[in-house]
Design an enzyme around this catalytic site. Structure first.
Site, PDB file in Angstrom:
ATOM      1  N   GLY A 704       0.798  -1.213   0.000  1.00 35.69           N
ATOM      2  CA  GLY A 704       0.000   0.000   0.000  1.00 35.69           C
ATOM      3  C   GLY A 704       0.832   1.264   0.000  1.00 35.69           C
ATOM      4  CB  VAL A 708      10.401  -3.656  -1.281  1.00 39.06           C
ATOM      5  CG1 VAL A 708      11.804  -3.990  -0.803  1.00 39.06           C
ATOM      6  CG2 VAL A 708       9.595  -3.028  -0.162  1.00 39.06           C
ATOM      7  CG  ASP A 818       2.123  -2.101  10.752  1.00 38.33           C
ATOM      8  OD1 ASP A 818       1.136  -2.789  11.054  1.00 38.33           O
ATOM      9  OD2 ASP A 818       2.443  -1.838   9.580  1.00 38.33           O
TER      10      ASP A 818
END
Length: 968
Positions: A704, A708, A818
């Site tokens: 989102g 990478v 997270d």
């Protein structure tokens, strides 16, 4: 035109310097005779027979007369070296020799008991030149006495080489110290200590000194050196690096080591004078030979006093506030303590054993070699600590030595030596087969040559490995400074640039004070804009310091206390500025026009080490990039003032192409994937090469926030991971500032189980990127999708590593917020897990922007925003309340439940549904998915009330490990 002679007249030299020079000359003469004329002729070299009472066989390592109480009859052959002249002449162990006749007709008659007169005759017969042995039956056996290099004396090196090294190294150290610094009492005492130590450990000259005109003087010096070494060493320690307060408080202190060594001194004087011809001292020499315990007791007491002097020196170190003197003491202690201890074990224990009536220990070759190496250490540390004006610490010296040893030229020279030896060996063995050569000693040269070539080939990797393995602090500092040098020019805000630099320099070098001073703020001065751990006032632009910086354009070390420092000629106001701020290093910041625009000012390192050449080079690189950064910041500021800040700048370089099938990345000119032929697609706003530093090679994943990629760091030639964040997520200056702040915070986290952040930057469309460590393996989500669930042992092993990483982050004041399987990587081999993506991290502690600003904690995301993945978020996090360490513990509990059961405890639906699931209470676990003990440990982490959860991830990991071990 002639000029006046600057040399000091000879009559101006102090008497102590003359005495030192004379003793040093005697030491050099001793070393030459001992190394060249005595040791090469001693058993098992020479004629090769060990004969009781013969000097060539029984010469001790301490100048002492023989023990006349010995029960073995003089003239008895103890052993014979194989292939020696004695062996070839038929001399065998157990033979009885009644006399030995030298080349000039002098004769020793071995009588029982052995007399002091017989010992003196044996001494002056010497160890060189042919001799004739007279057997008990009258048979005369003529023998040559070749030196070791003309014979095959097996075991000679093991017995004598260490002693030769000791003599040479200590003599050389004394000479070096004289050349470095020979005018003060500490240096003179140190020179004497080194010189006397060289002679004391080498033993007597066995009559070889008789060839010199003043050879008898050298004899007495040799015998007196050992006893005199002890008080001289003690006095040198008491005066190093400055006189001990005890010397003023107790005037009798210098007498103590002299009194302890007095029995040795008196006995050695009597024996040596009798040896050179004073017959009246025959009785004293006889008494010394019959009562060795007196000498050895004095020896032991004097050695103990030296150890006490070292202890006192270490005690003084604790209260010495001069950083340079502390480094001197550390260097001396780190070399002298092992040296004294090694000498005590090598020589002291055998002496104590002899006093107790036992044979001394026979050390294995490896142990003897280590002890001998330890004895040599003071010869390297003392000249450096005493003779060099400003010394480095022991770790820096060791690291520098390794770096020099791995330098290209050094290794090349070392490669030539075994190669030359190999060629000579092959020429010498040209008549032998290859198999014979390989099985002979030549294979050693081959291995040495191969090892040295490998060292040349891999020297950079070896240096890096050594730094990382044994010099972690220096390795981390170098890594931080290299990263800083590559980043600073991309900072858009001069204030942020100055803050970034001082914080990174503080993390890398740990200075007492760090400051950035820049021009253009106040007229006529450089103004401090960022200061850490101290204070710094403005620095005048027309002063001496700035003039020196402009002239040299190189980092400038300033030591006003040093009499030779140019800083002593500065105006009083600038000397006061240096004293007040504590600055010892100034690094000029020059712009592209070579004008001075700022200065990096650093205090001394908290480790008390000096700034190394490598430190100064890296700081100069940082300063150069700062100058460029200031230029870029000014240009961007002008551009921002001239245009609407919301208008995106068109990219200069076209975006790269990606393969939608395999993720391969190529230049925009490549239309089809070279790997599978798929049509390439443009990657919006992502260039193939980021800021001329990172070349993107392959897409690793997309999410989102962005994508990478695997990329190559073109400067360091290593693979890295580059996370590109979409521009729309950083659409305003505050968001970009938060991203930059997050990158700086995460980059300081250093732990084996945390994916390291190396760099960050911005893209021309407003996006940004992070450069991270590339970890080969897969994330925990992929493993769970494939395996379903994991065993208790595997779960605990992985989570223990994750908990250790999060604990380390918490200690640095950073929450993750997270945690989920996607953010846990399982590397191939080595570390069990690595945690990544602290992108929504929050600071636990205050990070004020300046000394006057103190806020209640800096949130790296929008205030009041709910961040994270709902399925793994704690109830307080879902409510938008203030999180703490237990918030991450809850997420770890959710991950543990998912790993053990294959299901999420509160589902993976929307935020509202997760909140409702948590409100319904504890989740149900399928029977048999985990043991009761493990389930209890996980449920504690899933408590709705944070107060009832484990206080830290480390505590949670301990509960998990206890649960698993309880099952076993």
């Amino acid at each position: 035109m002639s000029r006046p002679d600057d040399r000091v007249p000879l009559d101006r030299f102090p008497r102590s310097l003359w005495i030192t020079a004379i003793l040093l000359v005697l030491t050099v003469l001793y070393a030459v005779l001992q190394v060249g004329g005595v040791r090469p002729y001693l058993f098992p070299a020479g004629h090769g027979a060990w004969i009781e009472g013969e000097v060539a066989s029984a010469t001790p390592f301490i100048a002492r007369p023989p023990d006349l109480r010995a029960q073995v009859a003089p003239g008895t052959v103890g052993r014979v070296a194989p292939a020696s002249p004695a062996d070839r002449a038929g001399v065998r162990a157990g033979d009885r020799i009644v006399a030995e006749v030298g080349e000039d007709g002098d004769q020793i008659i071995f009588t029982f008991p052995f007399t002091i007169e017989g010992w003196r005759a044996a001494y002056w017969l010497g160890v060189r030149g042919p001799i004739v042995l007279v057997r008990g039956n009258g048979e005369r056996v003529p023998l040559a006495r070749p030196a070791v290099w003309r014979s095959d004396a097996d075991g000679w090196a093991r017995r004598h080489l260490g002693m030769i090294l000791q003599i040479v190294v200590f003599t050389a150290a004394a000479i070096v110290l004289v050349l470095l610094r020979s005018s003060d009492l500490t240096a003179l005492l140190s020179v004497l200590a080194l010189a006397l130590s060289a002679v004391a450990g080498g033993g007597p000259l066995a009559g070889v000194e008789g060839v010199l005109p003043l050879g008898r003087v050298l004899t007495v010096f040799t015998w007196m050196a050992g006893p005199m070494a002890f008080p001289i060493i003690a006095l040198a320690i008491l005066h190093f690096p400055s006189p001990s307060p005890l010397l003023k408080q107790y005037r009798w202190i210098p007498v103590v080591p002299l009194a302890a060594a007095a029995p040795m001194i008196g006995l050695s004087a009597c024996s040596s004078l009798y040896l050179v011809g004073v017959d009246g001292l025959a009785g004293a020499a006889q008494w010394d030979a019959v009562h060795p315990a007196v000498y050895y007791t004095s020896f032991a007491v004097a050695l103990a006093i030296n150890v006490l002097a070292i202890v006192e020196g270490i005690y003084r170190y604790r209260y010495n506030h001069d950083a340079n003197e502390r480094r001197r003491i550390r260097m001396a202690v780190y070399t002298a303590v092992p040296g004294v201890l090694a000498y005590a074990v090598k020589e002291g224990i055998p002496i104590v054993a002899r006093l107790a009536g036992f044979d001394g220990p026979a050390y294995p070759d490896g142990v003897a070699a280590v002890l001998q190496a330890g004895v040599l250490l003071p010869a390297f540390g003392l000249p450096y600590a005493v003779g060099v004006k400003r010394v480095l610490g022991p770790r820096v010296v060791l690291r520098r030595s390794i770096q020099y040893a791995l330098a290209r030229r050094t290794l090349t020279i070392l490669a030539i030596l075994p190669a030359a030896a190999l060629v000579l060996s092959l020429i010498h063995d040209s008549n032998r087969t290859l198999a014979q050569i390989v099985t002979s000693g030549s294979v050693v040269y081959i291995l040495l040559f191969a090892a040295t070539v490998a060292g040349i080939r891999y020297r950079d990797r070896a240096r890096q490995w050594l730094d990382q393995r044994f010099f972690r602090e220096e390795y981390d500092a170098r890594k931080i400074l290299l990263s800083l040098a590559s980043r600073v020019r991309f900072e858009t805000d001069p204030a942020d640039l100055a803050s970034l630099v001082v914080h990174q320099l503080d993390e890398a070098l740990h200075p007492d004070m760090a400051a950035i001073l820049v021009g253009g703020i106040e007229p006529g001065v450089l103004t401090p804009v960022a200061v850490l751990h101290g204070s710094a006032g403005p620095l005048p632009l027309d002063g001496g310091l700035v003039t020196m910086l402009r002239w040299s354009e190189e980092p400038l070390e300033v030591f006003p206390q040093d009499l030779r420092s140019p800083a002593r000629r500065l105006p009083a106001s600038e000397l006061e500025w240096l004293a007040t701020s504590g600055v010892v290093l100034l690094v000029p910041v020059m712009d592209q026009a070579r004008a001075l625009v700022g200065v990096i000012a650093l205090g001394g390192k908290r480790s008390e080490e000096l700034y190394s050449d490598e430190d100064r080079q890296l700081l100069a690189s940082v300063a150069a990039q700062m100058g460029l950064g200031f230029d870029v910041a000014r240009l961007r500021q002008r551009a921002a003032e001239a245009a609407d800040a919301t208008v995106l700048v068109e990219p200069i370089a076209p975006p790269m192409h990606e393969c939608p099938h395999c993720g391969r990345c190529e230049d925009h000119t490549v239309a089809t994937c070279p790997a599978d032929g798929t049509a390439m697609q443009p990657a919006r706003s992502v260039p193939r090469v980021l800021e001329n530093k990172y070349r993107i090679e392959q897409l690793l994943g997309r999410g989102g926030m962005g994508a990478v990629y695997r990329a190559r760091d073109m400067r360091l030639d290593r693979l890295v991971a580059v996370k590109v964040v979409r521009a729309e997520l950083l659409g305003d200056p505050e968001a970009r500032r938060r991203f930059r702040r997050e990158a700086q915070i995460v980059a300081r986290l250093q732990h084996p189980s945390i994916v390291s952040v190396f760099d960050y930057g911005t893209l021309l469309d407003g996006g940004a990127y992070l450069v991270m460590e590339l970890v080969r393996g897969e994330d925990l989500r992929c493993v769970l999708q494939r395996e379903g669930r994991l065993s208790g042992d595997t779960t605990v092993r992985i989570l223990s590593a994750v908990c250790a990483a999060i604990d380390a982050a918490h200690l640095e004041g950073v929450l993750h917020r997270d945690l989920k399987p996607e953010n846990i990587l399982l590397p191939v081999g080595g570390i069990d897990a690595k945690v990544l993506d602290f992108g929504v991290a929050k600071l636990l502690v205050d990070e004020p922007q300046n000394a006057a600003e103190h806020s209640g904690g800096t949130t790296l995301t929008m205030a009041g925003a709910i961040v994270g993945t709902p399925a793994y978020m704690a109830p307080e996090q879902l409510r938008g309340n203030q999180p703490d360490a237990r918030t991450d513990v809850f997420a770890l509990g959710v991950i543990a439940w998912e790993m053990l059961t294959g299901e999420l405890p509160f589902g993976r639906a929307s935020l509202a549904e997760v909140v409702l699931a948590q409100a319904r209470g504890e989740p149900e676990a399928a029977p048999g998915t985990m043991s009761p003990a493990l389930e209890r440990a996980v449920r504690i982490a899933l408590e709705m009330d944070p107060e009832r959860r484990p206080s830290t991830p480390g505590v949670f990991a301990t509960l998990l490990r206890s649960a698993v071990s309880g099952e076993g």
